[in-house]
Design an enzyme around this catalytic site. Structure first.
Site, PDB file in Angstrom:
ATOM      1  N   THR A 116      -9.669 -11.197   8.280  1.00  0.00           N
ATOM      2  CA  THR A 116      -9.251 -10.621   7.010  1.00  0.00           C
ATOM      3  C   THR A 116      -9.421 -11.653   5.903  1.00  0.00           C
ATOM      4  O   THR A 116      -9.386 -12.868   6.150  1.00  0.00           O
ATOM      5  CB  THR A 116      -7.785 -10.152   7.059  1.00  0.00           C
ATOM      6  OG1 THR A 116      -7.455  -9.493   5.833  1.00  0.00           O
ATOM      7  CG2 THR A 116      -6.829 -11.319   7.256  1.00  0.00           C
ATOM      8  N   GLU A 162      -4.661 -12.351   2.344  1.00  0.00           N
ATOM      9  CA  GLU A 162      -3.643 -13.288   2.818  1.00  0.00           C
ATOM     10  C   GLU A 162      -2.291 -12.602   3.001  1.00  0.00           C
ATOM     11  O   GLU A 162      -1.474 -13.026   3.818  1.00  0.00           O
ATOM     12  CB  GLU A 162      -3.511 -14.476   1.855  1.00  0.00           C
ATOM     13  CG  GLU A 162      -4.755 -15.358   1.810  1.00  0.00           C
ATOM     14  CD  GLU A 162      -5.114 -15.966   3.170  1.00  0.00           C
ATOM     15  OE1 GLU A 162      -4.209 -16.470   3.852  1.00  0.00           O
ATOM     16  OE2 GLU A 162      -6.309 -15.938   3.534  1.00  0.00           O
ATOM     17  N   ASP A 173      -7.982  -2.367  11.660  1.00  0.00           N
ATOM     18  CA  ASP A 173      -8.497  -1.428  10.679  1.00  0.00           C
ATOM     19  C   ASP A 173      -7.453  -0.334  10.566  1.00  0.00           C
ATOM     20  O   ASP A 173      -6.986   0.203  11.579  1.00  0.00           O
ATOM     21  CB  ASP A 173      -9.847  -0.851  11.099  1.00  0.00           C
ATOM     22  CG  ASP A 173     -10.543  -0.181   9.923  1.00  0.00           C
ATOM     23  OD1 ASP A 173     -10.697  -0.841   8.880  1.00  0.00           O
ATOM     24  OD2 ASP A 173     -10.934   0.988  10.037  1.00  0.00           O
ATOM     25  N   GLY A 184      -1.863  -1.987  -0.636  1.00  0.00           N
ATOM     26  CA  GLY A 184      -2.488  -0.699  -0.331  1.00  0.00           C
ATOM     27  C   GLY A 184      -1.683   0.466  -0.888  1.00  0.00           C
ATOM     28  O   GLY A 184      -1.237   0.463  -2.036  1.00  0.00           O
ATOM     29  N   TYR A 185      -1.462   1.459  -0.034  1.00  0.00           N
ATOM     30  CA  TYR A 185      -0.749   2.667  -0.438  1.00  0.00           C
ATOM     31  C   TYR A 185       0.758   2.578  -0.204  1.00  0.00           C
ATOM     32  O   TYR A 185       1.453   3.593  -0.322  1.00  0.00           O
ATOM     33  CB  TYR A 185      -1.310   3.878   0.331  1.00  0.00           C
ATOM     34  CG  TYR A 185      -2.762   4.174   0.035  1.00  0.00           C
ATOM     35  CD1 TYR A 185      -3.137   4.928  -1.067  1.00  0.00           C
ATOM     36  CD2 TYR A 185      -3.760   3.699   0.875  1.00  0.00           C
ATOM     37  CE1 TYR A 185      -4.475   5.201  -1.333  1.00  0.00           C
ATOM     38  CE2 TYR A 185      -5.102   3.961   0.623  1.00  0.00           C
ATOM     39  CZ  TYR A 185      -5.452   4.708  -0.480  1.00  0.00           C
ATOM     40  OH  TYR A 185      -6.765   4.969  -0.745  1.00  0.00           O
ATOM     41  N   LYS A 211      10.085  -3.033   7.335  1.00  0.00           N
ATOM     42  CA  LYS A 211       8.794  -2.349   7.401  1.00  0.00           C
ATOM     43  C   LYS A 211       8.081  -2.652   8.720  1.00  0.00           C
ATOM     44  O   LYS A 211       7.553  -1.746   9.374  1.00  0.00           O
ATOM     45  CB  LYS A 211       7.931  -2.775   6.228  1.00  0.00           C
ATOM     46  CG  LYS A 211       6.509  -2.207   6.266  1.00  0.00           C
ATOM     47  CD  LYS A 211       5.687  -2.788   5.142  1.00  0.00           C
ATOM     48  CE  LYS A 211       4.215  -2.472   5.315  1.00  0.00           C
ATOM     49  NZ  LYS A 211       3.383  -3.129   4.288  1.00  0.00           N
ATOM     50  N   HIS A 242       2.848   1.114  11.321  1.00  0.00           N
ATOM     51  CA  HIS A 242       1.680   1.314  12.168  1.00  0.00           C
ATOM     52  C   HIS A 242       1.086  -0.014  12.616  1.00  0.00           C
ATOM     53  O   HIS A 242       0.744  -0.198  13.774  1.00  0.00           O
ATOM     54  CB  HIS A 242       0.641   2.132  11.412  1.00  0.00           C
ATOM     55  CG  HIS A 242       0.255   1.563  10.073  1.00  0.00           C
ATOM     56  ND1 HIS A 242       1.171   1.237   9.096  1.00  0.00           N
ATOM     57  CD2 HIS A 242      -0.964   1.217   9.541  1.00  0.00           C
ATOM     58  CE1 HIS A 242       0.560   0.737   8.050  1.00  0.00           C
ATOM     59  NE2 HIS A 242      -0.738   0.711   8.290  1.00  0.00           N
ATOM     60  N   ARG A 243       0.998  -0.974  11.676  1.00  0.00           N
ATOM     61  CA  ARG A 243       0.446  -2.289  12.010  1.00  0.00           C
ATOM     62  C   ARG A 243       1.380  -3.037  12.952  1.00  0.00           C
ATOM     63  O   ARG A 243       0.940  -3.688  13.901  1.00  0.00           O
ATOM     64  CB  ARG A 243       0.197  -3.090  10.734  1.00  0.00           C
ATOM     65  CG  ARG A 243      -0.509  -4.428  10.984  1.00  0.00           C
ATOM     66  CD  ARG A 243      -0.958  -5.074   9.682  1.00  0.00           C
ATOM     67  NE  ARG A 243      -2.036  -4.337   9.059  1.00  0.00           N
ATOM     68  CZ  ARG A 243      -1.903  -3.597   7.952  1.00  0.00           C
ATOM     69  NH1 ARG A 243      -0.728  -3.513   7.352  1.00  0.00           N
ATOM     70  NH2 ARG A 243      -2.924  -2.950   7.454  1.00  0.00           N
TER      71      ARG A 243
END
Length: 236
Positions: A7, A10, A74, A183-184, A212, A217-218
């Site tokens: 990636t 950072e 991803d 991101g979102y 979080k 998901h991550r």
């Protein structure tokens, strides 16, 4: 042991470090996670058609360039009423890769007339670990992909490639809230959370990192990879 995370973001590296440290414990001190960006490595072209394919593609590229174990993910936002879009195009939905503000504006415009009860969505993440052999060889796209438990059991061989998946369900808000994450995150309200006394559910960008990571998901995908990381430490 040095592991390169594929990636240039950072913020994502910090998030992955926290997730791995939380689930590897004291042994996390033996893991040096560095970003591909900090090593001056280029971003590979993401030619996959699924999250799994793109995560493995990025991890293989970094492992081949460095000869070191590499992790990559991803991920993207899947909006039900949009037929699964933005999906693997999430990071470049507005046409410019990584322009979070533009991506968020476009998504809100596209969902402008959609009522709250139909704004259901999920974040999905594929996390990959690719380990080269002693000669620096890495698996190809046609080689088998193993489950996260692969390295834990005796009889594994190198090189190898491993992938794990994670989902976080929720809905898309009508306006951004919060400044944490990327991101979102400012638009996404996860289902898996306690609502405060005022009845307000938080967006991902309003949550602490720990809160979080526990439901993301991550977080779920990289937690599934943690036993394989521990097994790598045992290989020395």
């Amino acid at each position: 042991m040095r592991i390169v995370v594929a990636t240039h973001n950072e913020g994502k590296l910090v998030e992955i470090r926290r997730i791995i440290a939380d689930h590897v414990g004291l042994r996390s001190g033996g893991i040096d996670l560095v970003s591909a960006g900090s090593l001056g490595l280029p971003d590979p072209v993401e030619t996959g058609t699924t999250f799994q394919e793109n995560a493995l593609l990025k991890a293989r590229d970094v492992a081949a360039r460095t000869g070191l174990p590499a992790m990559a993910d991803d991920s993207g936002l899947i909006v039900d009423v949009m037929g699964g879009a933005p999906g693997i195009l999430s990071a470049r939905w507005s046409g410019v890769h990584g322009d979070d503000a533009a991506n968020n504006r476009l998504l809100l415009a596209q969902l402008g007339d959609i009522p709250d009860d139909r704004r259901t969505a999920r974040f999905r993440c594929a996390a990959a670990l690719v380990v080269p052999d002693a000669q620096g060889n890495v698996p190809s796209a046609s080689d088998p992909v193993s489950p996260p438990s692969y390295l834990v059991h005796p009889g594994f061989s190198l090189p190898c490639q491993i992938v794990a998946m994670g989902d976080m369900t929720g809905r898309v808000t009508t306006e951004p809230r919060g400044t944490n994450g990327f991101g979102y995150d400012p638009l996404f309200v996860p289902d898996e959370q306690e609502v405060d006394s005022g009845g307000t559910a938080l967006t991902s960008a309003q949550m602490t990192s720990a809160r979080k990571n526990a439901i993301s998901h991550r977080g779920k995908a990289f937690v599934a990879l943690a036993p394989a990381v521990v097994a790598l430490l045992d290989l020395g």
